[in-house]
Design an enzyme around this catalytic site. Structure first.
Site, PDB file in Angstrom:
ATOM      1  N   HIS A  58     -25.702  15.990 -21.331  1.00 56.11           N
ATOM      2  CA  HIS A  58     -26.199  17.214 -20.712  1.00 56.11           C
ATOM      3  C   HIS A  58     -27.167  16.873 -19.604  1.00 56.11           C
ATOM      4  O   HIS A  58     -27.953  15.940 -19.757  1.00 56.11           O
ATOM      5  CB  HIS A  58     -26.913  18.062 -21.780  1.00 56.11           C
ATOM      6  CG  HIS A  58     -27.505  19.326 -21.212  1.00 56.11           C
ATOM      7  ND1 HIS A  58     -26.725  20.425 -20.900  1.00 56.11           N
ATOM      8  CD2 HIS A  58     -28.783  19.638 -20.874  1.00 56.11           C
ATOM      9  CE1 HIS A  58     -27.518  21.368 -20.404  1.00 56.11           C
ATOM     10  NE2 HIS A  58     -28.772  20.918 -20.389  1.00 56.11           N
ATOM     11  N   GLY A  91       0.827  -1.221   0.000  1.00 56.99           N
ATOM     12  CA  GLY A  91       0.000   0.000   0.000  1.00 56.99           C
ATOM     13  C   GLY A  91       0.855   1.263   0.000  1.00 56.99           C
ATOM     14  O   GLY A  91       0.517   2.243  -0.646  1.00 56.99           O
ATOM     15  N   ARG A 109       8.583  16.792  -0.501  1.00 65.41           N
ATOM     16  CA  ARG A 109       8.941  15.425  -0.123  1.00 65.41           C
ATOM     17  C   ARG A 109      10.338  15.073  -0.628  1.00 65.41           C
ATOM     18  O   ARG A 109      10.812  15.640  -1.602  1.00 65.41           O
ATOM     19  CB  ARG A 109       7.890  14.448  -0.683  1.00 65.41           C
ATOM     20  CG  ARG A 109       6.531  14.715  -0.064  1.00 65.41           C
ATOM     21  CD  ARG A 109       5.499  13.691  -0.426  1.00 65.41           C
ATOM     22  NE  ARG A 109       5.806  12.329  -0.021  1.00 65.41           N
ATOM     23  CZ  ARG A 109       5.598  11.833   1.191  1.00 65.41           C
ATOM     24  NH1 ARG A 109       5.114  12.590   2.157  1.00 65.41           N
ATOM     25  NH2 ARG A 109       5.879  10.572   1.445  1.00 65.41           N
ATOM     26  N   LYS A 119      -8.093  11.599   1.233  1.00 69.74           N
ATOM     27  CA  LYS A 119      -9.335  11.761   0.450  1.00 69.74           C
ATOM     28  C   LYS A 119     -10.558  11.354   1.259  1.00 69.74           C
ATOM     29  O   LYS A 119     -11.640  11.920   1.094  1.00 69.74           O
ATOM     30  CB  LYS A 119      -9.262  10.968  -0.859  1.00 69.74           C
ATOM     31  CG  LYS A 119      -8.782  11.814  -2.028  1.00 69.74           C
ATOM     32  CD  LYS A 119      -7.307  12.038  -2.077  1.00 69.74           C
ATOM     33  CE  LYS A 119      -6.789  13.366  -1.781  1.00 69.74           C
ATOM     34  NZ  LYS A 119      -5.319  13.459  -1.901  1.00 69.74           N
ATOM     35  N   VAL A 179       8.967  31.393   7.025  1.00 69.83           N
ATOM     36  CA  VAL A 179       9.026  31.153   8.469  1.00 69.83           C
ATOM     37  C   VAL A 179      10.505  31.015   8.823  1.00 69.83           C
ATOM     38  O   VAL A 179      11.214  30.180   8.251  1.00 69.83           O
ATOM     39  CB  VAL A 179       8.250  29.869   8.845  1.00 69.83           C
ATOM     40  CG1 VAL A 179       8.460  29.519  10.305  1.00 69.83           C
ATOM     41  CG2 VAL A 179       6.764  30.052   8.549  1.00 69.83           C
TER      42      VAL A 179
HETATM   43  C1  LIG Z   1      -0.807  13.444   2.397  1.00 73.13           C
HETATM   44  C2  LIG Z   1      -0.509  12.938   1.004  1.00 73.13           C
HETATM   45  C3  LIG Z   1      -1.496  12.944   0.062  1.00 73.13           C
HETATM   46  C4  LIG Z   1      -1.247  12.455  -1.225  1.00 73.13           C
HETATM   47  N1  LIG Z   1      -2.265  12.477  -2.140  1.00 73.13           N
HETATM   48  C5  LIG Z   1      -2.043  12.013  -3.371  1.00 73.13           C
HETATM   49  C6  LIG Z   1      -3.091  11.962  -4.326  1.00 73.13           C
HETATM   50  O1  LIG Z   1      -4.225  12.353  -4.049  1.00 73.13           O
HETATM   51  N2  LIG Z   1      -2.812  11.444  -5.553  1.00 73.13           N
HETATM   52  C7  LIG Z   1      -1.567  10.999  -5.888  1.00 73.13           C
HETATM   53  O2  LIG Z   1      -1.363  10.544  -7.016  1.00 73.13           O
HETATM   54  N3  LIG Z   1      -0.556  11.034  -5.013  1.00 73.13           N
HETATM   55  C8  LIG Z   1      -0.752  11.517  -3.773  1.00 73.13           C
HETATM   56  N4  LIG Z   1       0.272  11.517  -2.868  1.00 73.13           N
HETATM   57  C9  LIG Z   1       1.583  11.053  -3.309  1.00 73.13           C
HETATM   58  C10 LIG Z   1       1.625   9.529  -3.328  1.00 73.13           C
HETATM   59  O3  LIG Z   1       1.339   9.039  -2.049  1.00 73.13           O
HETATM   60  C11 LIG Z   1       2.981   9.049  -3.807  1.00 73.13           C
HETATM   61  O4  LIG Z   1       3.277   9.653  -5.039  1.00 73.13           O
HETATM   62  C12 LIG Z   1       2.997   7.537  -3.977  1.00 73.13           C
HETATM   63  O5  LIG Z   1       2.660   6.895  -2.779  1.00 73.13           O
HETATM   64  C13 LIG Z   1       4.379   7.078  -4.461  1.00 73.13           C
HETATM   65  O6  LIG Z   1       4.371   5.703  -4.604  1.00 73.13           O
HETATM   66  P1  LIG Z   1       5.722   4.832  -4.541  1.00 73.13           P
HETATM   67  O7  LIG Z   1       5.296   3.475  -4.951  1.00 73.13           O
HETATM   68  O8  LIG Z   1       6.785   5.505  -5.288  1.00 73.13           O
HETATM   69  O9  LIG Z   1       6.175   4.827  -3.032  1.00 73.13           O
HETATM   70  P2  LIG Z   1       5.506   4.929  -1.618  1.00 73.13           P
HETATM   71  O10 LIG Z   1       4.028   4.946  -1.688  1.00 73.13           O
HETATM   72  O11 LIG Z   1       6.202   6.026  -0.919  1.00 73.13           O
HETATM   73  O12 LIG Z   1       5.872   3.538  -0.967  1.00 73.13           O
HETATM   74  C14 LIG Z   1       7.166   3.177  -0.675  1.00 73.13           C
HETATM   75  C15 LIG Z   1       7.151   2.032   0.313  1.00 73.13           C
HETATM   76  O13 LIG Z   1       8.466   1.544   0.439  1.00 73.13           O
HETATM   77  C16 LIG Z   1       8.741   1.277   1.798  1.00 73.13           C
HETATM   78  N5  LIG Z   1      10.198   1.319   1.968  1.00 73.13           N
HETATM   79  C17 LIG Z   1      11.036   2.377   1.865  1.00 73.13           C
HETATM   80  N6  LIG Z   1      12.317   1.997   2.003  1.00 73.13           N
HETATM   81  C18 LIG Z   1      12.286   0.659   2.188  1.00 73.13           C
HETATM   82  C19 LIG Z   1      13.283  -0.332   2.372  1.00 73.13           C
HETATM   83  N7  LIG Z   1      14.580  -0.029   2.386  1.00 73.13           N
HETATM   84  N8  LIG Z   1      12.885  -1.604   2.526  1.00 73.13           N
HETATM   85  C20 LIG Z   1      11.580  -1.948   2.495  1.00 73.13           C
HETATM   86  N9  LIG Z   1      10.602  -1.056   2.319  1.00 73.13           N
HETATM   87  C21 LIG Z   1      10.950   0.217   2.160  1.00 73.13           C
HETATM   88  C22 LIG Z   1       7.986   2.366   2.533  1.00 73.13           C
HETATM   89  O14 LIG Z   1       7.756   2.013   3.871  1.00 73.13           O
HETATM   90  C23 LIG Z   1       6.705   2.431   1.706  1.00 73.13           C
HETATM   91  O15 LIG Z   1       5.750   1.510   2.174  1.00 73.13           O
HETATM   92  C24 LIG Z   1       0.034  11.978  -1.568  1.00 73.13           C
HETATM   93  C25 LIG Z   1       1.044  11.959  -0.597  1.00 73.13           C
HETATM   94  C26 LIG Z   1       0.781  12.428   0.670  1.00 73.13           C
HETATM   95  C27 LIG Z   1       1.873  12.396   1.690  1.00 73.13           C
END
Ligand SMILES: Cc1cc2nc3c(=O)[nH]c(=O)nc-3n(C[C@H](O)[C@H](O)[C@H](O)COP(=O)(O)OP(=O)(O)OC[C@H]3O[C@@H](n4cnc5c(N)ncnc54)[C@H](O)[C@@H]3O)c2cc1C
Length: 473
Positions: A447, A42, A275, A54, A240
């Site tokens: 519409h 996830g 980020r 959301k 800030v």
């Molecule tokens: C508050 C918030 C709201 C957001 N809303 C949206 C939105 O509405 N729509 C959208 O598209 N994006 C949104 N984003 C951005 C979105 O969450 C990210 O772009 C997305 O999750 C990136 O996916 P990813 O697969 O690259 O990595 P991530 O989702 O960051 O997952 C990476 C995973 O890797 C794990 N991990 C890291 N290092 C290691 C390691 N060495 N070994 C094992 N596991 C590890 C982490 O614990 C994590 O579970 C939002 C982000 C935030 C913070």
């Protein structure tokens, strides 16, 4: 074509990039190991990003609408907020989704290891397990999908429960009487919207001249106007410089040309200043993976790093840091490993800000065109002329097409208004299909819907809109 059923693949990180890659690889017959610290796949998106935010924004919208309903002749009392139940609604959504992904992993026979993945060399991962102990495993290919985390500015680092980042803000510990959001990006504005609806007096401070830096100003304007009413203050061109804990809150110092009050105390402060990629993976220096500016892992259009055995996808490889970009990259990486002729070369990646109104855009923006000195034509349809927007009492929106003047091809689409996030997919498809303004104008839209405004923008381009009256010159 590679016989992918012989390949043994590891995916480090189980976010939307990592689990999409793992599940597709399993479907293509590869042997898959997915490594993540959480109980289920996830990642940030499901546990502390897109999904919980959301769920809360949905509730915020309901609260706002119930307040606004008075002007439609319906009066509800002030909402009574049961924070524990609200938290459990949000956590229920997260648990259902992540639990479901855990089940799907098992059904697909993905080996899920809970722990931290580090590199021994280009083909070997050492997992330090959450449960204790270690496991060292070798793979044909490894996909880095470790995502990102909130960035921290050293001068704003303060170890206090009153200081929040997006993760702790989503925990919804309480509703602070006053909340300062540092950073006018989409995460800060979305979370500010939630807390304002729940009853906090929210202020936002942004160091540049406008909210949502990078987005077209005409799209941001309707949101800015609405936030001026729902937020206590919007401080632009303001930095800030210091935060200090006091008995009754956090004292915040401001600097900037428009600053009137140089210090103020807030009950809580949410730092939302961008980020950072999770690329400081132990042992990465024992591979040929190269990091670029801001720590992003460098990849080619196949998502392959400088180390031929290692791919990288999602937030860890760069902007835009969005879940749907991560999952498409994940699929591309796996298909490339499987020997398919693929590349990650999208013409448009939609971006959505889930505030109220929502803002969404894809492809070329006016801001970008101006920066590049590129000639464009812009066709705009104001929602004040949309029947559907009128029925929703939300006429502040706007839909625009950004067109190539020579070919009349759709290069970009921008929408502000209720449900813009749902509408933008049509724009993305138009760009990917190389649609011309004529295609959009001739496509019959239902519409009364807000989707008509996309067709109507194209009609504006040709001067044939019957929903607008423009006197002939
Ligand atoms: C508050 C918030 C709201 C957001 N809303 C949206 C939105 O509405 N729509 C959208 O598209 N994006 C949104 N984003 C951005 C979105 O969450 C990210 O772009 C997305 O999750 C990136 O996916 P990813 O697969 O690259 O990595 P991530 O989702 O960051 O997952 C990476 C995973 O890797 C794990 N991990 C890291 N290092 C290691 C390691 N060495 N070994 C094992 N596991 C590890 C982490 O614990 C994590 O579970 C939002 C982000 C935030 C913070």
């Amino acid at each position: 074509m590679v016989d992918s059923s012989n390949l043994n693949i590891a995916v480090v990180g189980g976010g939307p990039g990592g689990y999409a890659a793992a599940f597709l690889a399993a479907d293509l017959g590869m042997k898959i190991t997915l490594i993540d610290r959480e109980a289920n796949p996830g990642g940030v998106c499901l546990y502390r990003g897109c999904i919980p935010s959301k769920a809360l924004l949905h509730v915020a919208k309901l609260i706002d609408e119930s307040r606004h309903a008075k002007s439609w002749g319906i009066e509800f009392g002030e909402p009574r907020i049961d924070l524990a139940r609200l938290r459990s609604f949000k956590e229920g959504v997260v648990n259902k989704l992540t639990g479901g992904l855990g089940q799907i992993s098992k059904l697909r026979k993905v080996k899920y290891i809970r722990g931290e993945g580090n590199f021994e060399n280009s083909n070997t991962v050492r997992v330090v397990k959450n449960s204790g102990g270690e496991e060292t495993l070798s793979f044909d290919r490894i996909i880095i999908a470790t995502g990102s985390r909130p960035a921290i500015i050293p001068s704003l680092k303060l170890d206090s429960p009153r200081m929040l980042d997006s993760t702790s803000a989503l925990d919804l510990g309480d509703v602070p009487s006053t909340l300062l959001v540092i950073g006018g990006g989409y995460i800060g504005l979305e979370l500010g919207t939630v807390y304002a609806a729940l009853g906090s007096k929210v202020s936002v401070v942004e160091m540049t001249a406008g909210l949502l830096p990078g987005a077209d100003r005409d799209l941001v304007l309707p949101l800015h106007k609405r936030l001026e009413k729902s937020f206590a203050s919007i401080l632009l061109n303001t930095t800030v410089t210091a935060v200090k804990e006091e008995a009754n809150g956090i004292r915040v110092c401001f600097e900037g040309k428009d600053v009137k009050e140089h210090e103020k105390v807030f009950d809580k402060v949410l730092v939302s200043v961008g980020r950072k990629p999770n690329s400081e993976i132990l042992g990465l220096d024992r591979t040929h993976v190269r990091l670029g500016q801001r720590g992003f892992v460098q990849v080619n259009k196949h998502l392959q790093t400088d180390d031929p055995a290692i791919y990288a996808i999602g937030d860890v490889v760069g902007e835009p840091m969005l879940a749907h970009k991560a999952s498409h990259e994940g699929r591309t990486a796996v298909e490339h490993i499987a020997g398919h002729k693929v590349a990650f070369e999208p013409n448009a990646i939609p971006a959505v800000v889930f505030t109220d109104p929502e803002i969404a855009w894809c492809g070329l923006t006016e801001t970008q065109a101006e920066k590049e000195g590129r000639e464009i034509k812009v066709a705009k349809f104001p929602w004040a002329a949309s029947g559907r927007a009128m029925t929703l009492d939300r006429t502040e929106g706007v839909t625009k097409l950004i067109l190539d003047p020579a070919t009349e091809r759709v290069l970009g689409v921008g929408i502000t208004g209720a449900g813009a996030g749902e509408l933008i997919a049509e724009g993305t498809l138009a760009i990917e299909m190389a649609a011309l303004a004529k295609d959009v104008a001739l496509t019959i839209h239902p519409h009364p819907t807000l989707s008509e405004t996309i067709m109507q923008s194209a009609e504006v381009f040709f001067g044939t809109s019957t929903d607008l009256y423009r006197p002939k010159r």
